[in-house]
Design an enzyme around this catalytic site. Structure first.
Site, PDB file in Angstrom:
ATOM      1  N   TYR A   1      -4.817   3.663 -28.312  1.00  0.00           N
ATOM      2  CA  TYR A   1      -3.868   4.733 -27.753  1.00  0.00           C
ATOM      3  C   TYR A   1      -2.626   4.100 -27.751  1.00  0.00           C
ATOM      4  O   TYR A   1      -1.408   5.069 -27.964  1.00  0.00           O
ATOM      5  CB  TYR A   1      -4.669   5.346 -26.517  1.00  0.00           C
ATOM      6  CG  TYR A   1      -5.950   5.789 -26.812  1.00  0.00           C
ATOM      7  CD1 TYR A   1      -6.269   7.088 -27.683  1.00  0.00           C
ATOM      8  CD2 TYR A   1      -7.062   4.928 -26.245  1.00  0.00           C
ATOM      9  CE1 TYR A   1      -7.586   7.148 -27.708  1.00  0.00           C
ATOM     10  CE2 TYR A   1      -8.352   5.417 -26.470  1.00  0.00           C
ATOM     11  CZ  TYR A   1      -8.408   6.317 -27.201  1.00  0.00           C
ATOM     12  OH  TYR A   1      -9.880   6.757 -27.463  1.00  0.00           O
TER      13      TYR A   1
ATOM     14  N   GLU B   1       7.085   3.927 -35.687  1.00  0.00           N
ATOM     15  CA  GLU B   1       7.284   3.180 -36.795  1.00  0.00           C
ATOM     16  C   GLU B   1       7.196   3.880 -38.139  1.00  0.00           C
ATOM     17  O   GLU B   1       8.095   3.601 -39.157  1.00  0.00           O
ATOM     18  CB  GLU B   1       6.006   2.366 -36.761  1.00  0.00           C
ATOM     19  CG  GLU B   1       5.665   1.300 -38.132  1.00  0.00           C
ATOM     20  CD  GLU B   1       4.746   0.627 -38.128  1.00  0.00           C
ATOM     21  OE1 GLU B   1       4.267   0.048 -39.386  1.00  0.00           O
ATOM     22  OE2 GLU B   1       3.816   0.469 -37.157  1.00  0.00           O
TER      23      GLU B   1
ATOM     24  N   GLY C   1       0.339   3.217 -42.554  1.00  0.00           N
ATOM     25  CA  GLY C   1      -0.317   4.384 -42.866  1.00  0.00           C
ATOM     26  C   GLY C   1      -0.102   4.822 -44.061  1.00  0.00           C
ATOM     27  O   GLY C   1       0.920   5.262 -44.718  1.00  0.00           O
TER      28      GLY C   1
END
Length: 397
Positions: free
Chosen positions: A251, A260, A382
């Protein structure tokens, strides 16, 4: 509305500052750009072969560029989140994606968790020198068998009650700054059966016994930054090295990932704008069939398409940053901005190579390097697929 006395005409050369930026941001932008153009851009080719030197981090610390949004009590500038956006945008002028990446890891990936979750002792030990440029930071999440699936990491931290230490074993890969870092914010498993609730962060000095910088990895782009494969073999750290709460590491790091990703999106827009500008100048100088290639409709339309995509991404980033800076947690919109900006940056760079023709495929123009450097953004912080998943699930799907 036009009158008989005056006629409204578009001023395409005019530039209006976005409302999130103040005159202070403008002065900061000028300072960073002057530094980047004078002390970084001239070395882009050299650093592509050798990676950028640690001295550039120290220099940026001296100039106050590494702690723009950090509190003044720790040596920062006490600015807002928009100051970080300015830094990300202006670093694109270095024409050196690896440098921008290495600095972003320092300022927007590893530094925020130390500031937000660190003890006062940890902040004095690592945050203060990091802001000064005297300590280089890395963030260790990805492993050979776990990337987007953070819960699947295998690096273990086991508590030794007899010594009040944690013993860490495991490996990390694709770690930016891994070969130059003084400390790493390391993501570990303290409870292997608790899923996301078993993840804990530690601040691990890179000179600790058992830390092995195994290999400098070779990459498609971002050659100016060092990317490492790391091993941790019975590395002992005191319990005081834990960053934040035990079991709350996922978390803690999830919040960090949002900042980011938004900074990454801003960097993508700036990178796309820089290669667009470079290619526009080329198109106005390069002649074919008796005129500048930019005068041909097919090329003119390419620029129109690229400009529209860049401006769309820029406005998405700025408005999402405004919400983020005002205390909201717009994960959906951050994911959208990151997804869209990283995609259009690659599209723009690819189209710019096409407009340059054979010259775009050559290293001397730097356009091919822009494409190689920007391509990482669709994977790092990601992947496109993870961003789409986050967006889709946000609608209850």
């Amino acid at each position: 509305m036009a009158t008989t006395d005056s006629v409204l005409k578009p001023d395409h050369a005019g530039a209006r500052k976005h409302f999130i930026f103040s005159e202070e941001h403008d002065r900061l932008r000028e300072s960073i750009r002057a530094f980047v153009l004078k002390e970084c851009a001239p070395h882009a080719e050299e650093w592509e072969e050798q990676t950028f030197p640690d001295s550039i981090v120290r220099r940026m610390g001296e100039l106050g560029f590494l702690g723009l949004s950090m509190p003044e009590e720790y040596g920062g500038q006490g600015g807002d989140y928009y100051a970080n956006l300015v830094l990300a945008e202006e670093m694109a002028q270095a024409q050196c994606g690896g440098l921008a990446m290495g600095i972003a890891v320092q300022t927007d990936m590893a530094m925020p968790p130390i500031h937000l979750f660190g003890t006062e002792e940890q902040k004095q030990q690592w945050l203060v020198p990091a802001i000064q440029g005297e300590a280089i930071l890395a963030l260790g999440i990805t492993e050979p068998d776990a990337g987007s699936d953070v819960a699947g990491i295998k690096t273990r931290a086991v508590y030794d009650e007899a010594t009040d230490e944690y013993v860490i074993n495991g490996s990390k890969t694709y770690i930016t700054n891994g070969h130059r870092a003084d400390v790493i914010v390391l993501v570990t498993k303290t409870d292997p059966d608790a899923g996301h609730g078993g993840i804990t962060l530690f601040l691990v000095p890179m000179d600790a016994p058992g830390v092995i910088r195994e290999q400098r990895l070779k990459k498609l782009g971002m050659h100016a930054s060092d990317t490492a494969l790391l091993a941790f073999q019975d590395v002992r750290v005191p319990a005081s090295a834990m960053l934040g709460e035990e079991g709350k590491g996922f978390y803690h790091i999830s919040w960090e990932l949002q900042g980011e990703r938004l900074i990454g999106a801003a960097g993508c827009v700036a990178g796309a704008q820089r290669v667009f500008d470079q290619t526009l100048q080329y198109a106005m100088e390069r002649k074919a069939f008796g005129r500048e290639i930019g005068r041909f409709q097919v090329i003119r339309h390419k620029f129109a398409e690229m400009a529209t995509k860049i401006e769309t991404a820029r406005q998405m980033v700025y408005m999402t940053a405004w919400r983020f800076n005002n205390g909201e947690y717009p994960v959906r919109e951050i994911s959208m901005a990151k997804l869209y900006a990283s995609r259009i940056a690659v599209e723009v760079a690819d189209e710019c190579i096409q407009i340059h023709g054979g010259a775009g495929y050559m290293k001397e123009y730097g356009v091919e390097r822009a494409w190689r450097d920007l391509r990482l953004n669709r994977i790092g912080a990601g992947t496109d697929e993870i961003m789409l998943e986050v967006i889709g699930r946000s609608y209850g799907l």
